[in-house]
Design an enzyme around this catalytic site. Sequence first.
Site, PDB file in Angstrom:
ATOM      1  N   CYS A 300       1.089  -1.096  -0.034  1.00 51.26           N
ATOM      2  CA  CYS A 300       0.011   0.024   0.164  1.00 51.26           C
ATOM      3  C   CYS A 300       0.820   1.216   0.056  1.00 51.26           C
ATOM      4  O   CYS A 300       0.404   2.246  -0.781  1.00 51.26           O
ATOM      5  CB  CYS A 300      -0.907  -0.060   1.060  1.00 51.26           C
ATOM      6  SG  CYS A 300      -0.148  -0.071   2.863  1.00 51.26           S
ATOM      7  N   HIS A 348      -2.588   0.995   6.841  1.00 50.79           N
ATOM      8  CA  HIS A 348      -3.068   1.028   5.460  1.00 50.79           C
ATOM      9  C   HIS A 348      -3.155   2.313   4.895  1.00 50.79           C
ATOM     10  O   HIS A 348      -3.719   3.413   5.604  1.00 50.79           O
ATOM     11  CB  HIS A 348      -4.143   0.217   5.256  1.00 50.79           C
ATOM     12  CG  HIS A 348      -4.539  -0.149   3.775  1.00 50.79           C
ATOM     13  ND1 HIS A 348      -3.670  -1.286   3.040  1.00 50.79           N
ATOM     14  CD2 HIS A 348      -5.438   0.421   2.894  1.00 50.79           C
ATOM     15  CE1 HIS A 348      -4.244  -1.237   1.772  1.00 50.79           C
ATOM     16  NE2 HIS A 348      -5.203  -0.326   1.452  1.00 50.79           N
ATOM     17  N   HIS A 360      -5.856   1.733  -4.197  1.00 51.15           N
ATOM     18  CA  HIS A 360      -4.973   1.114  -3.321  1.00 51.15           C
ATOM     19  C   HIS A 360      -4.654  -0.155  -3.561  1.00 51.15           C
ATOM     20  O   HIS A 360      -5.183  -0.823  -4.687  1.00 51.15           O
ATOM     21  CB  HIS A 360      -5.592   1.320  -2.123  1.00 51.15           C
ATOM     22  CG  HIS A 360      -6.842   0.363  -1.723  1.00 51.15           C
ATOM     23  ND1 HIS A 360      -6.988  -0.287  -0.576  1.00 51.15           N
ATOM     24  CD2 HIS A 360      -7.593  -0.084  -2.573  1.00 51.15           C
ATOM     25  CE1 HIS A 360      -7.869  -1.323  -0.718  1.00 51.15           C
ATOM     26  NE2 HIS A 360      -8.499  -0.993  -1.735  1.00 51.15           N
TER      27      HIS A 360
END
Length: 385
Positions: A300, A348, A360
């Site tokens: 990420c 994240h 993402h």
Amino acid sequence: MASHRKPRSRTRTNTPAVGLTTAAIAGVSLLSAQNATADPKPSIEEVQRKVDDLYRQAGSSTQEYNKAKESTEQQRRTVDRALDEAAERTEALNESRRALGSYAAAQYRTGAVTPTAALLFADNPQSYTDQTQLMDRLTEQQRSAIKDYETQRAEAAEQRAQATKSLETLTDSQESLRARKQAVQKKLAEARELLSQLTAEERARLAELERKKEEEARRKAEARAKAEAEAERQRQERERQAQEQTGTGTETGAGAGTGSGSGTAGGTYAAKAEKVLSFARAQIGKPYVWGATGPSSYDCSGLTQAAWRAAGVDLPRTTWDQVKAGQNVATADLLPGDLVFFYDDISHVGIYIGDGKMIHAPKPGANVREESIYYMPIHSSVRPA
């Protein structure tokens, strides 16, 4: 008379059935007790929560791994520089040593001569004077060479010590890197093991729960998109009314002022954000791989770092550092290009693209994709530039 009949012997009768029955009852009781104390099989909802939590923990461990990897790479560069400098110091020391050696050899060949003897054997006083001045200069050069040698030797020793310390730190960083890698692998293995124990029917039910979760997040994103569209419509209406009130003469100035005042979308940030989104969209479909920074796969924070680098902005490697690299913005004020962070441990991150959605790199087994920002609990948001 005594009886001559043979006395009847008593026969002992064994009763094994009683023993077997008792053992069987005991066995059944034991199995019943074990079954009573065994943990019940978790529900599909519990499995879903557990798997999601394991992936979140793996994400957090991935950030720890990224940080350790970054530290290891920096330390390796430090070690390389220290070794290069140590080699340079050693060469300078060897040069000083060679200079001292040449002076020592010259003295050995000529031998030591007293000033009186040198004057007596000199061809003339002027020759003696010239030779004395030359020897004085040579002596000064020797003293300088000795001083230089001592300086070089001390600096070389210090540089070797620094290189040794840097190597020790590098070893510690490598050990930390291995530990973080094992932590990620352990969490992912636990998630895979949990999923492997599900039956086909349970897998189908889990997929249905996941679909419902995605649908709920999608509905929230659609509501956000409608709200953004309405806000934009109202802004344009206010601009139109303002232009009508101010008249034709100042129409252009009012329009430009409102455009820049509505946020950074009309300025430099919008131009950079467009490059970020263009890069991010080009990565859609590439696999998530923990610790990866491209170009064939990403985690990420690796994706967000690479996307903003395409716009000329260097972001730190981890989510924990990226969340500090910019201006904090409320969820209601998000603009395309902003970074959205998730979970309490900030494990994240995604790139906001507008309409309540982001691009993402989700998790192991998934590819880079567009998704609602409401799929996960939002922690905070940042505008990098």
